[in-house]
Design a protein around this motif. Sequence first.
Motif, PDB file in Angstrom:
ATOM      1  N   GLY A  63       0.853  -1.182   0.000  1.00 24.97           N
ATOM      2  CA  GLY A  63       0.000   0.000   0.000  1.00 24.97           C
ATOM      3  C   GLY A  63       0.884   1.225   0.000  1.00 24.97           C
ATOM      4  N   ASP A  64       0.571   2.195   0.850  1.00 25.36           N
ATOM      5  CA  ASP A  64       1.426   3.387   0.926  1.00 25.36           C
ATOM      6  C   ASP A  64       2.296   3.366   2.186  1.00 25.36           C
ATOM      7  N   TRP A  65       2.537   2.184   2.701  1.00 21.05           N
ATOM      8  CA  TRP A  65       3.444   1.982   3.846  1.00 21.05           C
ATOM      9  C   TRP A  65       4.744   1.376   3.340  1.00 21.05           C
ATOM     10  N   HIS A  66       5.845   1.632   4.075  1.00 23.29           N
ATOM     11  CA  HIS A  66       7.169   1.180   3.649  1.00 23.29           C
ATOM     12  C   HIS A  66       7.920   0.611   4.845  1.00 23.29           C
ATOM     13  N   TYR A  67       8.713  -0.420   4.582  1.00 26.86           N
ATOM     14  CA  TYR A  67       9.510  -1.063   5.627  1.00 26.86           C
ATOM     15  C   TYR A  67      10.948  -1.149   5.147  1.00 26.86           C
ATOM     16  N   THR A  68      11.873  -0.693   5.983  1.00 28.01           N
ATOM     17  CA  THR A  68      13.290  -0.664   5.624  1.00 28.01           C
ATOM     18  C   THR A  68      14.117  -1.126   6.818  1.00 28.01           C
ATOM     19  N   VAL A  69      15.189  -1.854   6.542  1.00 23.64           N
ATOM     20  CA  VAL A  69      16.142  -2.231   7.590  1.00 23.64           C
ATOM     21  C   VAL A  69      17.483  -1.605   7.232  1.00 23.64           C
ATOM     22  N   LEU A  70      18.053  -0.883   8.185  1.00 24.71           N
ATOM     23  CA  LEU A  70      19.346  -0.223   7.983  1.00 24.71           C
ATOM     24  C   LEU A  70      20.406  -0.864   8.858  1.00 24.71           C
ATOM     25  N   ASP A  71      21.570  -1.130   8.279  1.00 27.20           N
ATOM     26  CA  ASP A  71      22.746  -1.536   9.045  1.00 27.20           C
ATOM     27  C   ASP A  71      23.485  -0.263   9.412  1.00 27.20           C
ATOM     28  N   VAL A  72      23.725  -0.083  10.701  1.00 31.23           N
ATOM     29  CA  VAL A  72      24.407   1.112  11.194  1.00 31.23           C
ATOM     30  C   VAL A  72      25.686   0.660  11.889  1.00 31.23           C
ATOM     31  N   THR A  73      26.841   1.060  11.360  1.00 29.46           N
ATOM     32  CA  THR A  73      28.121   0.647  11.922  1.00 29.46           C
ATOM     33  C   THR A  73      28.218   1.050  13.390  1.00 29.46           C
ATOM     34  N   GLY A  74      28.526   0.062  14.233  1.00 31.93           N
ATOM     35  CA  GLY A  74      28.683   0.308  15.656  1.00 31.93           C
ATOM     36  C   GLY A  74      27.387   0.255  16.453  1.00 31.93           C
ATOM     37  N   TYR A  75      26.259  -0.003  15.774  1.00 28.74           N
ATOM     38  CA  TYR A  75      24.953  -0.058  16.429  1.00 28.74           C
ATOM     39  C   TYR A  75      24.195  -1.291  15.953  1.00 28.74           C
ATOM     40  N   GLU A  76      23.072  -1.566  16.609  1.00 30.82           N
ATOM     41  CA  GLU A  76      22.196  -2.640  16.147  1.00 30.82           C
ATOM     42  C   GLU A  76      21.496  -2.185  14.872  1.00 30.82           C
ATOM     43  N   GLN A  77      20.930  -3.161  14.149  1.00 32.40           N
ATOM     44  CA  GLN A  77      20.151  -2.818  12.969  1.00 32.40           C
ATOM     45  C   GLN A  77      19.005  -1.906  13.375  1.00 32.40           C
ATOM     46  N   LEU A  78      18.673  -1.000  12.494  1.00 39.56           N
ATOM     47  CA  LEU A  78      17.575  -0.080  12.731  1.00 39.56           C
ATOM     48  C   LEU A  78      16.454  -0.429  11.755  1.00 39.56           C
ATOM     49  N   HIS A  79      15.309  -0.795  12.289  1.00 38.35           N
ATOM     50  CA  HIS A  79      14.129  -1.100  11.485  1.00 38.35           C
ATOM     51  C   HIS A  79      13.306   0.172  11.403  1.00 38.35           C
ATOM     52  N   VAL A  80      12.796   0.481  10.205  1.00 35.56           N
ATOM     53  CA  VAL A  80      12.089   1.741   9.995  1.00 35.56           C
ATOM     54  C   VAL A  80      10.779   1.473   9.267  1.00 35.56           C
ATOM     55  N   VAL A  81       9.697   2.039   9.790  1.00 35.15           N
ATOM     56  CA  VAL A  81       8.397   1.978   9.125  1.00 35.15           C
ATOM     57  C   VAL A  81       7.981   3.406   8.811  1.00 35.15           C
ATOM     58  N   THR A  82       7.668   3.642   7.532  1.00 38.17           N
ATOM     59  CA  THR A  82       7.201   4.949   7.085  1.00 38.17           C
ATOM     60  C   THR A  82       5.888   4.768   6.342  1.00 38.17           C
ATOM     61  N   GLU A  83       5.223   5.882   6.128  1.00 39.93           N
ATOM     62  CA  GLU A  83       3.921   5.832   5.459  1.00 39.93           C
ATOM     63  C   GLU A  83       3.743   7.116   4.672  1.00 39.93           C
ATOM     64  N   GLY A  84       3.111   7.013   3.513  1.00 41.90           N
ATOM     65  CA  GLY A  84       2.801   8.194   2.729  1.00 41.90           C
ATOM     66  C   GLY A  84       3.523   8.238   1.403  1.00 41.90           C
ATOM     67  N   PRO A  85       3.434   9.386   0.733  1.00 42.41           N
ATOM     68  CA  PRO A  85       4.040   9.517  -0.601  1.00 42.41           C
ATOM     69  C   PRO A  85       5.564   9.451  -0.546  1.00 42.41           C
ATOM     70  N   SER A  86       6.158   9.011  -1.646  1.00 42.09           N
ATOM     71  CA  SER A  86       7.602   8.789  -1.681  1.00 42.09           C
ATOM     72  C   SER A  86       8.405  10.056  -1.421  1.00 42.09           C
ATOM     73  N   ARG A  87       7.925  11.197  -1.849  1.00 36.89           N
ATOM     74  CA  ARG A  87       8.680  12.448  -1.664  1.00 36.89           C
ATOM     75  C   ARG A  87       8.592  12.984  -0.246  1.00 36.89           C
ATOM     76  N   SER A  88       7.522  12.626   0.454  1.00 30.95           N
ATOM     77  CA  SER A  88       7.363  13.154   1.811  1.00 30.95           C
ATOM     78  C   SER A  88       6.757  12.097   2.742  1.00 30.95           C
ATOM     79  N   PRO A  89       7.479  10.988   2.922  1.00 32.11           N
ATOM     80  CA  PRO A  89       6.946   9.958   3.814  1.00 32.11           C
ATOM     81  C   PRO A  89       6.953  10.440   5.267  1.00 32.11           C
ATOM     82  N   ARG A  90       6.056   9.898   6.038  1.00 30.47           N
ATOM     83  CA  ARG A  90       5.979  10.194   7.468  1.00 30.47           C
ATOM     84  C   ARG A  90       6.617   9.036   8.218  1.00 30.47           C
ATOM     85  N   LEU A  91       7.488   9.361   9.158  1.00 25.59           N
ATOM     86  CA  LEU A  91       8.095   8.324   9.987  1.00 25.59           C
ATOM     87  C   LEU A  91       7.048   7.822  10.969  1.00 25.59           C
TER      88      LEU A  91
END
Length: 126
Positions: A63-91
């Motif tokens: 739908g208009d929701w997005h799920y991303t996993v980021l590897d951050v050096t020196g930290y645990e993985q960061l899971h991110v859920v956003t929603e909305g249009p691609s140019r201005s998603p809401r965290l």
Amino acid sequence: MGGRAAWQAGPAAVAATPSAGLTAVACADGPSGQRVTELVRGRAGLLPRDATVRVRTGPLCAGDWHYTVLDVTGYEQLHVVTEGPSRSPRLVTAGTDVCTVEVRAAGPPAIRTLACDGDPAAGPGA
């Protein structure tokens, strides 16, 4: 029919589409991994400006929701859920556990599965 089985799609046979939110797929028209990273770094302030970040999974769209996993050096993985249009998603949420009330109550089934039950490191899809 000479031993062949006939297949006929009835009214109940509906293909799952990303817009229905039943399947999470690589975003064709969603935010880029860079946009998600900028969103988390900037407004949310969850990442230090000098942290090295690599997109591990996604963004995956349902739908208009997005799920991303980021590897951050020196930290645990960061899971991110956003929603909305691609140019201005809401965290919606970001962290090590993103199975929040909002995700469970309002997120599409595929995003809920990834955020609450899935192993996004294993690969895309829900």
